[in-house]
Design a protein around this motif. Structure first.
Motif, PDB file in Angstrom:
ATOM      1  N   UNK A  71       0.319  -6.881 -13.964  1.00  0.00           N
ATOM      2  CA  UNK A  71       0.867  -6.007 -12.934  1.00  0.00           C
ATOM      3  C   UNK A  71       2.379  -6.155 -12.947  1.00  0.00           C
ATOM      4  N   UNK A  72       3.073  -5.149 -13.457  1.00  0.00           N
ATOM      5  CA  UNK A  72       4.510  -5.293 -13.676  1.00  0.00           C
ATOM      6  C   UNK A  72       5.256  -4.059 -13.191  1.00  0.00           C
ATOM      7  N   UNK A  73       6.585  -4.122 -13.258  1.00  0.00           N
ATOM      8  CA  UNK A  73       7.412  -3.000 -12.815  1.00  0.00           C
ATOM      9  C   UNK A  73       7.564  -1.962 -13.916  1.00  0.00           C
ATOM     10  N   UNK A  74       8.177  -2.347 -15.020  1.00  0.00           N
ATOM     11  CA  UNK A  74       8.448  -1.405 -16.111  1.00  0.00           C
ATOM     12  C   UNK A  74       7.966  -2.016 -17.416  1.00  0.00           C
ATOM     13  N   UNK A  75       7.214  -1.251 -18.190  1.00  0.00           N
ATOM     14  CA  UNK A  75       6.713  -1.713 -19.483  1.00  0.00           C
ATOM     15  C   UNK A  75       7.283  -0.851 -20.595  1.00  0.00           C
ATOM     16  N   UNK A  76       7.605  -1.492 -21.694  1.00  0.00           N
ATOM     17  CA  UNK A  76       7.969  -0.794 -22.925  1.00  0.00           C
ATOM     18  C   UNK A  76       6.921  -1.177 -23.960  1.00  0.00           C
ATOM     19  N   UNK A  77       6.200  -0.198 -24.477  1.00  0.00           N
ATOM     20  CA  UNK A  77       5.192  -0.474 -25.494  1.00  0.00           C
ATOM     21  C   UNK A  77       5.797  -0.159 -26.856  1.00  0.00           C
ATOM     22  N   UNK A  78       6.036  -1.203 -27.621  1.00  0.00           N
ATOM     23  CA  UNK A  78       6.670  -1.069 -28.927  1.00  0.00           C
ATOM     24  C   UNK A  78       7.908  -1.929 -29.001  1.00  0.00           C
ATOM     25  N   UNK A 128      -5.975 -13.554 -26.355  1.00  0.00           N
ATOM     26  CA  UNK A 128      -6.719 -14.193 -25.268  1.00  0.00           C
ATOM     27  C   UNK A 128      -7.783 -13.282 -24.678  1.00  0.00           C
ATOM     28  N   UNK A 129      -7.976 -12.099 -25.275  1.00  0.00           N
ATOM     29  CA  UNK A 129      -8.974 -11.175 -24.762  1.00  0.00           C
ATOM     30  C   UNK A 129      -8.342  -9.902 -24.246  1.00  0.00           C
ATOM     31  N   UNK A 130      -9.134  -8.999 -23.675  1.00  0.00           N
ATOM     32  CA  UNK A 130      -8.615  -7.714 -23.209  1.00  0.00           C
ATOM     33  C   UNK A 130      -7.685  -7.868 -22.016  1.00  0.00           C
ATOM     34  N   UNK A 131      -6.708  -6.973 -21.957  1.00  0.00           N
ATOM     35  CA  UNK A 131      -5.721  -6.963 -20.879  1.00  0.00           C
ATOM     36  C   UNK A 131      -5.664  -5.557 -20.307  1.00  0.00           C
ATOM     37  N   UNK A 132      -5.654  -5.447 -18.981  1.00  0.00           N
ATOM     38  CA  UNK A 132      -5.463  -4.171 -18.295  1.00  0.00           C
ATOM     39  C   UNK A 132      -4.129  -4.213 -17.568  1.00  0.00           C
ATOM     40  N   UNK A 133      -3.233  -3.266 -17.869  1.00  0.00           N
ATOM     41  CA  UNK A 133      -1.876  -3.292 -17.327  1.00  0.00           C
ATOM     42  C   UNK A 133      -1.676  -2.183 -16.313  1.00  0.00           C
ATOM     43  N   UNK A 134      -1.052  -2.550 -15.206  1.00  0.00           N
ATOM     44  CA  UNK A 134      -0.564  -1.585 -14.232  1.00  0.00           C
ATOM     45  C   UNK A 134       0.952  -1.685 -14.210  1.00  0.00           C
ATOM     46  N   UNK A 135       1.646  -0.542 -14.234  1.00  0.00           N
ATOM     47  CA  UNK A 135       3.108  -0.547 -14.232  1.00  0.00           C
ATOM     48  C   UNK A 135       3.605   0.692 -13.509  1.00  0.00           C
ATOM     49  N   UNK A 136       4.766   0.565 -12.853  1.00  0.00           N
ATOM     50  CA  UNK A 136       5.353   1.714 -12.172  1.00  0.00           C
ATOM     51  C   UNK A 136       5.867   2.736 -13.164  1.00  0.00           C
ATOM     52  N   UNK A 162      10.708  -9.888 -20.748  1.00  0.00           N
ATOM     53  CA  UNK A 162       9.538 -10.699 -21.080  1.00  0.00           C
ATOM     54  C   UNK A 162       8.792 -10.019 -22.228  1.00  0.00           C
ATOM     55  N   UNK A 163       8.456 -10.800 -23.255  1.00  0.00           N
ATOM     56  CA  UNK A 163       7.792 -10.248 -24.438  1.00  0.00           C
ATOM     57  C   UNK A 163       6.330 -10.696 -24.487  1.00  0.00           C
ATOM     58  N   UNK A 164       5.460  -9.750 -24.769  1.00  0.00           N
ATOM     59  CA  UNK A 164       4.033 -10.022 -24.941  1.00  0.00           C
ATOM     60  C   UNK A 164       3.654  -9.594 -26.358  1.00  0.00           C
ATOM     61  N   UNK A 167      19.993  -1.657 -15.898  1.00  0.00           N
ATOM     62  CA  UNK A 167      19.874  -0.879 -14.660  1.00  0.00           C
ATOM     63  C   UNK A 167      19.195  -1.669 -13.547  1.00  0.00           C
ATOM     64  N   UNK A 168      18.873  -2.942 -13.811  1.00  0.00           N
ATOM     65  CA  UNK A 168      18.330  -3.805 -12.776  1.00  0.00           C
ATOM     66  C   UNK A 168      16.831  -3.901 -12.716  1.00  0.00           C
ATOM     67  N   UNK A 169      16.140  -3.378 -13.714  1.00  0.00           N
ATOM     68  CA  UNK A 169      14.676  -3.408 -13.698  1.00  0.00           C
ATOM     69  C   UNK A 169      14.133  -4.671 -14.363  1.00  0.00           C
ATOM     70  N   UNK A 170      12.952  -5.091 -13.907  1.00  0.00           N
ATOM     71  CA  UNK A 170      12.220  -6.176 -14.559  1.00  0.00           C
ATOM     72  C   UNK A 170      11.384  -5.550 -15.672  1.00  0.00           C
ATOM     73  N   UNK A 171      11.693  -5.901 -16.922  1.00  0.00           N
ATOM     74  CA  UNK A 171      11.127  -5.201 -18.078  1.00  0.00           C
ATOM     75  C   UNK A 171      10.222  -6.133 -18.869  1.00  0.00           C
ATOM     76  N   UNK A 172       9.064  -5.614 -19.264  1.00  0.00           N
ATOM     77  CA  UNK A 172       8.155  -6.313 -20.158  1.00  0.00           C
ATOM     78  C   UNK A 172       7.990  -5.470 -21.421  1.00  0.00           C
ATOM     79  N   UNK A 173       8.098  -6.098 -22.588  1.00  0.00           N
ATOM     80  CA  UNK A 173       7.887  -5.429 -23.874  1.00  0.00           C
ATOM     81  C   UNK A 173       6.570  -5.916 -24.456  1.00  0.00           C
ATOM     82  N   UNK A 174       5.696  -4.994 -24.829  1.00  0.00           N
ATOM     83  CA  UNK A 174       4.411  -5.342 -25.427  1.00  0.00           C
ATOM     84  C   UNK A 174       4.350  -4.753 -26.832  1.00  0.00           C
ATOM     85  N   UNK A 175       3.903  -5.556 -27.778  1.00  0.00           N
ATOM     86  CA  UNK A 175       3.850  -5.098 -29.163  1.00  0.00           C
ATOM     87  C   UNK A 175       2.639  -5.695 -29.858  1.00  0.00           C
TER      88      UNK A 175
END
Length: 362
Positions: free
Chosen positions: A20-27, A170-178, A148-150, A42-50
């Protein structure tokens, strides 16, 4: 808020974690990293998933032969390289042009230079130092929250409630992001993560996706090389040549000087890659394509004709061309491969072919 929580039901196998995060970048290629940097600033909490074990893998491979980060040519010419997308890209490039990119790279502590071809490179020609500095800045910003990198998180679509689904070690992940930014790359190198596997996920949601088409690619010639030429000259470079594309009446011809490489079935290399967009479109639209190859772009056709017409005595034509024009090896072989004997035996016709040798592509 703890961004990573595990459902309490321990009987599921395997458990689905919720991110459950604010902003996700996939790639995690250059586009994804740049998006993450802009969002972070711009002040956002960013997670990168690849999906890959580390970011920028194709970027690192691109640097093995010298990392070409941009080109110094005029802005209008630069934008024209995008073909039918030029009108869309030009205003975007106007906000972040080649000079801005060089300044951004310098901000990472990496100097750049403009090569003789007009292309821009890091001074050490490598991509790894630039990527290391970039990741350090994303993880340890002077202001804002660290990105944060995943890694090893492969996007697999959505569940029925609209959550973004990923496979992870670690298994399946379900992501919610704004907000979610997709920076998924093309389909050019599956081993490095560019596999185009995301296309059906978007199409399943009714999202139009333009077909993935080859770009920066080589081509097969038509007719095919003779067995002798293919075996003898595959892998040989054609240096200091110019490629010219046909154009509509009244339009300026597309012409660029550089080099290319013969393959067992055709031609590839930087000069061919630069023209690959319009060549690909011509093949798709007309079923055929081609270009004119100038084997001696630094000499006029008159000079070439005069040198060919110079008395050669008992020397063979091959020796004559080598002596008078320094034209030998693969360039000489290409003339014999593509031209009828009548043209080779006619000085004016041969000079014209050396300056504008038709290459047909399949």
């Amino acid at each position: 808020m703890n961004p990573l929580t595990t459902p309490a039901d321990a009987t599921s196998a395997p458990e689905t974690r919720t991110l459950d995060i604010a902003v996700a970048v996939i790639g995690g290629g250059p586009a994804g990293l740049m998006a993450a940097e802009v969002l972070q600033a711009a002040g956002h909490a960013v997670h990168v998933l690849d999906a890959m074990p580390s970011v920028g893998r194709k970027f690192l491979l691109a640097g093995k032969g010298g990392l070409n980060i941009s080109h110094s040519e005029p802005a209008h010419l630069f934008a024209s390289r995008y073909g039918s997308r030029s009108a869309v890209m030009e205003p975007l490039l106007g906000t972040f042009d080649a000079d801005a990119l060089r300044a951004w790279v310098k901000g990472l502590g990496v100097e750049t230079f403009v090569g003789s071809s007009g292309r821009i490179f890091p001074t050490d020609m490598k991509s790894a130092p630039l990527l290391r500095a970039w990741l350090h800045r994303l993880r340890h910003p002077q202001q804002g929250q660290p990105v944060v990198f995943h890694m090893r998180h492969r996007w697999t679509g959505w569940d029925t409630s609209g959550r973004w689904l990923f496979d992870s070690p670690a298994g399946p992940v379900a992501m919610q992001a704004r907000a979610v930014v997709l920076a998924l790359g093309g389909g050019s190198w599956a081993r490095l993560g560019s596999d185009g596997a995301w296309v059906p996920h978007l199409q399943a949601r009714g999202i139009d996706v333009s077909p993935l088409l080859a770009s920066n690619c080589g081509f097969d010639v038509a007719p095919a090389w003779s067995p002798f030429f293919a075996q003898r000259f595959a892998g040989q470079p054609l240096k200091t040549v110019a490629l010219e594309l046909p154009c509509a009446p009244g339009a300026s011809p597309w012409r660029r000087k550089g080099e290319m490489v013969a393959t067992a079935t055709g031609l590839e290399g930087s000069l061919v890659y630069a023209a690959s967009g319009p060549l690909r479109e011509a093949l798709a639209h007309d079923g055929q394509a081609g270009f004119l190859l100038d084997l001696l772009p630094d000499l006029s056709v008159e000079r070439v004709r005069a040198e060919i017409s110079h008395p050669r005595g008992a020397r063979s034509l091959a020796s004559h061309l080598k002596s008078r024009l320094r034209l030998d090896g693969i360039k000489s072989a290409l003339l014999h491969e593509l031209l009828p004997k009548a043209v080779i035996d006619d000085a004016a016709a041969l000079a014209a072919a050396i300056k504008a040798l038709p290459i047909r592509l399949a």
